[in-house]
Design an enzyme around this catalytic site. Structure first.
Site, PDB file in Angstrom:
ATOM      1  N   LYS A 196       0.858  -1.180   0.000  1.00 55.00           N
ATOM      2  CA  LYS A 196       0.000   0.000   0.000  1.00 55.00           C
ATOM      3  C   LYS A 196       0.893   1.228   0.000  1.00 55.00           C
ATOM      4  CE  LYS A 196      -3.761   2.304   2.476  1.00 55.00           C
ATOM      5  NZ  LYS A 196      -4.665   2.245   3.647  1.00 55.00           N
ATOM      6  N   LYS A 241      -2.093  -1.520  -3.751  1.00 55.93           N
ATOM      7  CA  LYS A 241      -2.960  -0.351  -3.732  1.00 55.93           C
ATOM      8  C   LYS A 241      -2.109   0.913  -3.797  1.00 55.93           C
ATOM      9  CE  LYS A 241      -6.489   1.895  -0.849  1.00 55.93           C
ATOM     10  NZ  LYS A 241      -7.205   1.892   0.445  1.00 55.93           N
TER      11      LYS A 241
END
Length: 336
Positions: free
Chosen positions: A204, A259
């Site tokens: 992330k 992400k």
């Protein structure tokens, strides 16, 4: 006499296979189906309530009763799973995020309602503290505003257990604390939640593409312009992403996620090639907002643009996609 060879023109004409629809279909390398779609949703307190999200046109915050009705539509469309994100009232936010693991909290009640009414729908919960802290960071901070890793992990474990107790099928730690996957896995095993899956937000990034999401869950105002670079990844790095994924898998993750999505398709590809495990990507709020702005202004055609964007994730190696276009894409796929 003309030379022969696999790649010499005219013996090889790449356009031959592109001429007709049937042959294009026969050589199609990747296919998008409803099974690839996960729908992220925002849930708020109250009954029969819905709120528009200005930075995400077409997406609404819904109260639990309305979300259950939305879930029934998703089941009918064949969408396999939903990811819930609670909008926490300001008076329930605190420095130590106690509301995150309240068994009667909004997320926990939402899980129970969804599993009661739509048992076949997979329910994914977000394990992170930013919706519950007064400062908008994903963990507990010290006097200088630095997020303290191990104390935060202790609270994340409590949060994950409360979600599993409520019936969540998948807990998805999105906080990026070191060691939290192993701690959560141990706690789930000890509590008898041996079938609760972990979808780790392993790579992330500290991205600017999250802005509309922070508006949607109400953490942007708490964050007050601060960043999350001390725990989320540097957008310049991809080798580091492989180390993060390897560690999460060693600690017991069942699935891993990259992400944001489209700006990091190279990372998705590297993760899939390196590990061959269930790999997911999140087409985040900023990606959604950009597409919607161009579509609503007439600059891009809606259906082909959205479907192309989702197919790109499959080509990069993603097994599934969290996307705010999931419901609309499912409708189009069912209409084929």
């Amino acid at each position: 006499m003309a030379q022969s060879g696999l790649d010499l023109f005219p013996y090889t004409r790449m356009r031959r296979m592109r001429k007709d629809d049937f042959s294009r279909r026969m050589m199609c390398e990747n296919t998008l189906t409803v099974n690839d779609l996960i729908y992220p949703v925002f849930v708020l307190e109250g009954k029969n309530r819905k709120e528009a999200i200005p930075s995400m046109p077409g997406i609404e915050r819904l109260s639990i009763d309305l979300l259950v009705e939305e879930a029934k539509e998703l089941v009918a469309l064949g969408v396999p799973a939903i990811a819930i994100f609670p909008v926490t009232p300001g008076d329930k936010k605190s420095l130590h995020a106690e509301e995150a693991y309240n068994p009667e909290g909004l997320a926990q009640r939402t899980v129970r309602a969804l599993k009661s009414e739509c048992p076949e729908l997979g329910v994914i919960t977000d394990v992170a503290l930013d919706p519950f802290t007064t400062h908008g960071q994903d963990g507990i901070i010290d006097d200088e505003g630095y997020v303290i890793n191990d104390i935060t992990t202790e609270i994340l474990v409590k949060q994950a257990l409360s979600h599993a107790d409520a019936g969540a099928d998948i807990v998805a730690p999105s906080d990026m604390m070191d060691g939290r996957i192993g701690a959560i896995r141990d706690a789930l095993e000890e509590a008898g939640h041996i079938h609760t899956r972990i979808m780790a937000y392993s790579a992330k990034y500290a991205s600017t593409y999250y802005g509309p999401f922070r508006d949607a869950v109400g953490s942007a105002g708490n964050l007050k312009g601060a960043d999350k670079k001390t725990y989320q990844m540097d957008p310049a790095n991809s080798d580091e992403a492989l180390r993060e994924v390897a560690l999460d898998l060693q600690e017991g993750a069942d699935m891993v996620m990259v992400k944001p999505g489209m700006p990091y398709l190279d990372v998705v590809r590297r993760v899939k090639d390196e590990f061959g495990v269930p790999t997911f990507a999140y087409q985040v709020s900023g990606e959604y907002a950009m597409h919607k702005a161009a579509i609503d202004n007439g600059w891009l055609a809606e259906q082909p643009t959205i479907m192309e964007s989702l197919l790109a994730f499959k080509r990069a190696g993603a097994d599934g996609i969290l996307t705010y276009f999931a419901k609309q894409a499912a409708i189009w796929l069912n209409d084929k």
